[in-house]
Design an enzyme around this catalytic site. Structure first.
Site, PDB file in Angstrom:
ATOM      1  CE  LYS A 299     -72.071 -41.521 -11.519  1.00  0.00           C
ATOM      2  NZ  LYS A 299     -71.470 -42.414 -12.511  1.00  0.00           N
TER       3      LYS A 299
ATOM      4  CG  MET B 245     -69.487 -36.744  -2.529  1.00  0.00           C
ATOM      5  SD  MET B 245     -70.544 -38.027  -3.245  1.00  0.00           S
ATOM      6  CE  MET B 245     -70.843 -39.085  -1.824  1.00  0.00           C
TER       7      MET B 245
ATOM      8  CG  ASP C 194     -65.594 -42.338 -11.704  1.00  0.00           C
ATOM      9  OD1 ASP C 194     -66.426 -42.569 -12.591  1.00  0.00           O
ATOM     10  OD2 ASP C 194     -65.634 -42.846 -10.568  1.00  0.00           O
TER      11      ASP C 194
END
Length: 242
Positions: free
Chosen positions: A57, A172, A35
């Site tokens: 991502k 997030m 990642d």
């Protein structure tokens, strides 16, 4: 004979927070799918000649689709090599681990999960506070601030999130926190409830902001586009040292 996949949790970015077992798997791997947030110095631990494949991502950026990442894991392992899937934080906490495991199970490929230090623990440690307090915070809850569309999830347990005697960690949630805070206040959580914004944990540009949920919501409402990964803690946090 198929190879194996090791899900290695890299922590938030500081290579010294990687577990000994995770570092050993990186040194042994033939292929590392990593990642964005698990790159940098941690990849220096991979053995020379290993195939390093970026599959990160990130919100607002061109990213690998999840089915493509799962397919790569299966295809590489099917050739008989040792694969490491390097994920930031702890892979089992909002890391899309389930989808990748399901793909490996369907293909009959062996895998292992190596846990790591989640951002919640690092944020509290860097701020010099505990996640729990013996008399005022006996529960810790992790929640995602974004659904599959990037918006605030509609089915959150607002009564639990507005509990003033819990420590809540929002992953997030930078873009949606103003809306989240408004709902929390509407459900009875005091606007002056302590909050901590932690950005770029484990990196040179790490930043910690201690404030309240109302003040943080106001700051983020007028903030520009985010370029750094962030995590938010709020609730019965320990007071800042005087």
């Amino acid at each position: 004979m198929s190879g194996t996949v090791s899900f290695v949790s890299a922590g938030p970015g500081d290579p010294e927070l990687l577990t000994i077992k995770g570092a050993a798997r990186l040194r042994e791997a033939d292929v590392v799918l990593y990642d964005d947030l698990a790159s940098g110095a941690i990849l220096d631990l991979a053995r020379a000649g290993a195939n390093l494949v970026a599959v990160g991502k990130r919100a607002g950026r061109l990213s690998a689709r999840q089915h493509h990442v799962s397919r790569l894991l299966v295809d590489y392992a099917a050739t008989g090599v040792r694969v490491v899937r390097l994920k930031s934080g702890d892979a089992g906490i909002f890391g899309r681990l389930e989808e990748e495991i399901e793909a490996l199970r369907a293909a009959g490929i062996r895998y292992e999960i190596i846990p790591g230090v989640t951002s919640a623990s690092v944020a509290a440690a860097q701020a010099g506070i505990p996640l729990t307090r013996r008399l005022t915070s006996r529960r810790v809850q992790f929640v995602t601030g974004a659904d599959v569309t990037g918006g605030l999830p509609a089915d959150l347990n607002w009564a639990a999130l507005a509990d003033p005697e819990a420590t809540t960690v929002v992953y997030m949630g930078r873009r949606t926190f103003p809306a989240l805070a408004a709902r929390l206040i509407a459900h009875g959580l005091a606007p002056e409830t302590p909050a901590l914004l932690a950005e770029s944990l484990g990196h040179a540009d790490e930043r910690l902001v201690r404030t309240t949920i109302a003040e943080l919501a106001e700051q983020l409402t007028h903030a520009g586009a985010a370029t750094a990964a962030a995590i938010i803690l709020f609730g019965a946090l320990a007071p800042e040292d005087k």
